[in-house]
Design a protein around this motif. Structure first.
Motif, PDB file in Angstrom:
ATOM      1  N   ASP A 273       0.843  -1.196   0.000  1.00  0.00           N
ATOM      2  CA  ASP A 273       0.000   0.000   0.000  1.00  0.00           C
ATOM      3  C   ASP A 273       0.876   1.243   0.000  1.00  0.00           C
ATOM      4  O   ASP A 273       2.111   1.180   0.026  1.00  0.00           O
ATOM      5  N   ALA A 274       0.219   2.429  -0.026  1.00  0.00           N
ATOM      6  CA  ALA A 274       0.954   3.696  -0.117  1.00  0.00           C
ATOM      7  C   ALA A 274       1.902   3.887   1.058  1.00  0.00           C
ATOM      8  O   ALA A 274       3.029   4.369   0.889  1.00  0.00           O
ATOM      9  N   LEU A 277       4.948   1.653   0.533  1.00  0.00           N
ATOM     10  CA  LEU A 277       5.760   2.171  -0.561  1.00  0.00           C
ATOM     11  C   LEU A 277       6.522   3.426  -0.150  1.00  0.00           C
ATOM     12  O   LEU A 277       7.680   3.611  -0.537  1.00  0.00           O
ATOM     13  N   CYS A 293      10.472  -4.078 -10.043  1.00  0.00           N
ATOM     14  CA  CYS A 293       9.251  -4.438  -9.316  1.00  0.00           C
ATOM     15  C   CYS A 293       8.727  -5.812  -9.741  1.00  0.00           C
ATOM     16  O   CYS A 293       8.900  -6.233 -10.888  1.00  0.00           O
ATOM     17  N   ALA A 297       1.706  -3.551 -11.960  1.00  0.00           N
ATOM     18  CA  ALA A 297       0.763  -2.856 -11.088  1.00  0.00           C
ATOM     19  C   ALA A 297       1.501  -2.207  -9.919  1.00  0.00           C
ATOM     20  O   ALA A 297       1.232  -1.048  -9.551  1.00  0.00           O
ATOM     21  N   ILE A 298       2.437  -2.943  -9.312  1.00  0.00           N
ATOM     22  CA  ILE A 298       3.231  -2.381  -8.218  1.00  0.00           C
ATOM     23  C   ILE A 298       4.086  -1.228  -8.734  1.00  0.00           C
ATOM     24  O   ILE A 298       4.215  -0.184  -8.079  1.00  0.00           O
ATOM     25  N   GLY A 300       3.409   0.758 -11.167  1.00  0.00           N
ATOM     26  CA  GLY A 300       2.543   1.925 -11.362  1.00  0.00           C
ATOM     27  C   GLY A 300       2.247   2.639 -10.063  1.00  0.00           C
ATOM     28  O   GLY A 300       2.268   3.884 -10.002  1.00  0.00           O
ATOM     29  N   ARG A 301       1.958   1.880  -8.984  1.00  0.00           N
ATOM     30  CA  ARG A 301       1.706   2.496  -7.680  1.00  0.00           C
ATOM     31  C   ARG A 301       2.942   3.214  -7.158  1.00  0.00           C
ATOM     32  O   ARG A 301       2.867   4.292  -6.579  1.00  0.00           O
ATOM     33  N   LEU A 302       4.113   2.591  -7.351  1.00  0.00           N
ATOM     34  CA  LEU A 302       5.360   3.200  -6.895  1.00  0.00           C
ATOM     35  C   LEU A 302       5.621   4.516  -7.621  1.00  0.00           C
ATOM     36  O   LEU A 302       6.037   5.510  -7.005  1.00  0.00           O
ATOM     37  N   LEU A 304       3.454   6.593  -8.849  1.00  0.00           N
ATOM     38  CA  LEU A 304       2.564   7.617  -8.290  1.00  0.00           C
ATOM     39  C   LEU A 304       3.130   8.207  -7.002  1.00  0.00           C
ATOM     40  O   LEU A 304       3.115   9.425  -6.798  1.00  0.00           O
ATOM     41  N   GLU A 305       3.647   7.346  -6.117  1.00  0.00           N
ATOM     42  CA  GLU A 305       4.209   7.822  -4.848  1.00  0.00           C
ATOM     43  C   GLU A 305       5.490   8.626  -5.085  1.00  0.00           C
ATOM     44  O   GLU A 305       5.737   9.623  -4.398  1.00  0.00           O
ATOM     45  N   ASN A 330       0.599   3.903 -17.255  1.00  0.00           N
ATOM     46  CA  ASN A 330       0.687   4.596 -15.972  1.00  0.00           C
ATOM     47  C   ASN A 330       0.966   6.058 -16.250  1.00  0.00           C
ATOM     48  O   ASN A 330       1.232   6.452 -17.399  1.00  0.00           O
TER      49      ASN A 330
END
Length: 391
Positions: A273-274, A277, A293, A297-298, A300-302, A304-305, A330
């Motif tokens: 989760d955020a 990360l 990664c 998907a991971i 992409g989340r990384l 963003l952070e 992303n």
């Protein structure tokens, strides 16, 4: 070191499994086993006594030793195919799996999908239910394959009952009767048209170690010297990916620090989760210029952070990932990833499993992987500080 008679008993179990319900039920004589394994008659008899106690064989006076009739039903009345997947909802929505489903149904084999929820206990419930009503074939996504699994005996029982089994991705390493061959060997065998006659259980798996090497070499070629990573700690494929990354770093004489790698537990959460990360960025990634990664998907989340913290991708940090067949978009553009070449593993699996059910010799497949360039990787940030500073 295992006692010799235990080793012989295990080899004979695999031989029984390979023969299947249509094979010759008579086993080699004691004298033949003594010659093959270079052991005494006492050792052979100890091995056979184990199989007798398990009900796998029976002795007929004056005739020899035979596979017990109770091991293999004469024919499975069920024409069903079982799919054991980690997420049934996602699988049901997958066009690729629906294609495999259609293939089986057109061949007259109804398909049932079971969700293991990536839980060993749930997998056990499903396997016990299938043992009550064995199916003709199973396509399986392994559960937490890096850990010991108490369900291996259930898979062996299904195999002995005549169920053909194929793993997509990781098979359990303890099931050493499950064959897997290299891509080079597969190509040679295809040219020679000599498929493996002993492949009783199949596996279709990506070449994860080679994929890890390719990703790491790509980043090294861009000047990255300090590379971090995010991987699942319960997956055998993740450990192969990690091994490939480390091999490439060591082979290129690049420094590495295993403290820069985050191992997350998907049992607690499907992905970091955020909060996790952010902790990763501040601690493990702080002195690195690139990160690999577990999946897109991971990644992409990384990204963003990282963008929230003002750390641009790829100018400040390069992000690469292991990918699927679909292109993942992303905010930074397409992610650089390593993915299996244009193949459809579920459809391929369906064809292989059906061939095995029909008694044809088939072999396991290791899928080659290819680098797919995106906008998430670039040259290393040359003036990268020892660590990030945050306001």
């Amino acid at each position: 070191m295992a006692l010799k008679y235990f080793t012989i008993a295990e080899e004979l179990r695999k031989e029984i499994s390979r023969r299947g319900p249509q094979g010759n039920p008579k086993l080699p004589t004691e004298a033949e086993l003594m010659r093959v394994y270079q052991v005494s008659r006492q050792t052979v008899r100890q091995a056979l006594s184990i199989l007798l106690a398990e009900g796998l064989i029976e002795k007929k006076q004056g005739s020899g030793t035979y596979i017990s009739p109770s091991v293999f039903p004469k024919a499975l009345s069920s024409h069903n195919i079982a799919l054991l997947v980690s997420d049934a909802a996602a699988c049901t929505a997958s066009d690729e799996i629906q294609g495999a489903n259609t293939f089986f149904r057109e061949a007259g084999y109804p398909v049932s999908i079971f969700s293991t929820e990536n839980r060993t206990a749930r997998e056990r419930e499903i396997l016990k239910a299938l043992l009550e009503k064995p199916v003709r074939g199973m396509l399986v996504q392994g559960v937490r394959t890096a850990f010991p699994n108490p369900n291996l005996a259930l898979y062996r029982e299904l195999l002995l009952k005549g169920t053909s089994i194929l793993f997509l991705g990781d098979a359990y390493p303890e099931l050493n009767a499950f064959p897997s061959i290299s891509e080079a060997a597969l190509r040679t065998r295809e040219r020679e048209k000599t498929p493996d006659p002993d492949a009783s259980v199949l596996q279709i798996t990506p070449d994860d170690r080679n994929g890890g090497e390719q990703l790491a070499r790509h980043l090294i070629s861009l000047g990255h010297k300090k590379i971090a990573g995010i991987f699942r700690f319960d997956s055998l494929s993740s450990r192969k990916q990690y091994a490939g990354v480390l091999h490439a770093l060591c082979e290129s004489s690049q420094p590495f620090d295993d403290r820069n790698f985050l191992w997350y537990d998907p049992f607690a959460a499907q992905a970091p989760d955020a909060k996790l990360l952010l902790s990763f960025i501040r601690i493990q990634l702080a002195s690195c210029t690139a990160v690999i990664c577990q999946d897109e998907a991971i990644a992409g989340r990384l990204i963003l952070e990282l963008e929230k913290l003002g750390l641009s991708v790829p100018q400040r940090i390069s992000v690469a990932a292991f990918g699927g067949r679909e292109k993942y978009e992303n905010p930074a553009g397409r992610i650089t990833c390593i993915a299996c070449q244009d193949v459809s593993p579920w459809k391929t699996a369906a064809r292989l499993l059906m061939a095995r059910i029909n008694g044809k010799p088939v072999s396991s497949i290791v899928q080659p992987m290819a680098l797919r360039h995106g906008e998430s990787t670039g040259p290393a940030y040359r003036s990268h500080p020892e660590s990030f500073t945050f306001s």
